[in-house]
Design a protein around this motif. Sequence first.
Motif, PDB file in Angstrom:
ATOM      1  N   CYS A   1      33.501  67.475  19.488  1.00 24.71           N
ATOM      2  CA  CYS A   1      33.511  67.444  18.029  1.00 24.71           C
ATOM      3  C   CYS A   1      34.652  66.532  17.571  1.00 24.71           C
ATOM      4  N   PRO A   2      34.388  65.568  16.704  1.00 21.46           N
ATOM      5  CA  PRO A   2      35.459  64.664  16.271  1.00 21.46           C
ATOM      6  C   PRO A   2      36.482  65.326  15.356  1.00 21.46           C
ATOM      7  N   ALA A   3      36.126  66.416  14.707  1.00 18.24           N
ATOM      8  CA  ALA A   3      37.057  67.067  13.791  1.00 18.24           C
ATOM      9  C   ALA A   3      38.096  67.916  14.527  1.00 18.24           C
ATOM     10  N   CYS A   4      37.660  68.672  15.543  1.00 19.47           N
ATOM     11  CA  CYS A   4      38.589  69.573  16.242  1.00 19.47           C
ATOM     12  C   CYS A   4      38.929  69.089  17.642  1.00 19.47           C
ATOM     13  N   HIS A   5      38.378  67.953  18.048  1.00 16.32           N
ATOM     14  CA  HIS A   5      38.661  67.337  19.349  1.00 16.32           C
ATOM     15  C   HIS A   5      38.326  68.269  20.511  1.00 16.32           C
ATOM     16  N   GLY A   6      37.249  68.996  20.419  1.00 18.39           N
ATOM     17  CA  GLY A   6      36.799  69.855  21.502  1.00 18.39           C
ATOM     18  C   GLY A   6      37.493  71.193  21.587  1.00 18.39           C
ATOM     19  N   GLN A   7      38.271  71.579  20.585  1.00 15.64           N
ATOM     20  CA  GLN A   7      38.989  72.851  20.604  1.00 15.64           C
ATOM     21  C   GLN A   7      38.134  74.009  20.079  1.00 15.64           C
TER      22      GLN A   7
ATOM     23  N   ASP B   1      31.047  74.740  14.095  1.00 17.98           N
ATOM     24  CA  ASP B   1      30.868  76.192  14.127  1.00 17.98           C
ATOM     25  C   ASP B   1      31.333  76.814  15.439  1.00 17.98           C
ATOM     26  N   GLY B   2      32.367  76.238  16.055  1.00 16.17           N
ATOM     27  CA  GLY B   2      32.927  76.790  17.274  1.00 16.17           C
ATOM     28  C   GLY B   2      32.315  76.255  18.557  1.00 16.17           C
ATOM     29  N   PHE B   3      31.200  75.542  18.460  1.00 16.33           N
ATOM     30  CA  PHE B   3      30.576  74.936  19.633  1.00 16.33           C
ATOM     31  C   PHE B   3      31.070  73.499  19.721  1.00 16.33           C
ATOM     32  N   ALA B   4      32.290  73.330  20.243  1.00 15.54           N
ATOM     33  CA  ALA B   4      32.992  72.064  20.131  1.00 15.54           C
ATOM     34  C   ALA B   4      32.562  71.018  21.144  1.00 15.54           C
TER      35      ALA B   4
ATOM     36  N   PRO C   1      43.499  88.951  13.200  1.00 18.58           N
ATOM     37  CA  PRO C   1      43.065  87.936  12.238  1.00 18.58           C
ATOM     38  C   PRO C   1      41.827  87.195  12.760  1.00 18.58           C
ATOM     39  N   THR C   2      40.987  86.808  11.845  1.00 16.84           N
ATOM     40  CA  THR C   2      39.770  86.098  12.238  1.00 16.84           C
ATOM     41  C   THR C   2      40.114  84.722  12.772  1.00 16.84           C
ATOM     42  N   ALA C   3      39.306  84.251  13.680  1.00 13.77           N
ATOM     43  CA  ALA C   3      39.525  82.935  14.275  1.00 13.77           C
ATOM     44  C   ALA C   3      39.257  81.847  13.247  1.00 13.77           C
ATOM     45  N   ARG C   4      40.014  80.795  13.333  1.00 17.71           N
ATOM     46  CA  ARG C   4      39.828  79.658  12.431  1.00 17.71           C
ATOM     47  C   ARG C   4      38.804  78.717  13.073  1.00 17.71           C
ATOM     48  N   ILE C   5      37.551  79.038  12.894  1.00 21.96           N
ATOM     49  CA  ILE C   5      36.480  78.273  13.522  1.00 21.96           C
ATOM     50  C   ILE C   5      36.293  76.968  12.766  1.00 21.96           C
TER      51      ILE C   5
END
Length: 60
Positions: A41-47, A16-19, A7-11
């Motif tokens: 990144c405030p949305a993904c918290h660096g994940q 855009d994955g550069f967290a 499955p594709t990654a949930r970026i």
Amino acid sequence: MTHRTTPTARICPNCDGFATAAITTGSRDRHGHRHTITANCPACHGQGTVPARAREAARA
């Protein structure tokens, strides 16, 4: 025979994955090294990825 695909990654759509980014402050210490701070990144918290349930909630 078909090959199974992973499955594709949930970026994260916000970064855009550069967290995480290292940002220089412009100053140097006494050894000549630059001071840097880390910004996540405030949305993904660096994940770099978002959970599937958060992605589905964003579409609604």
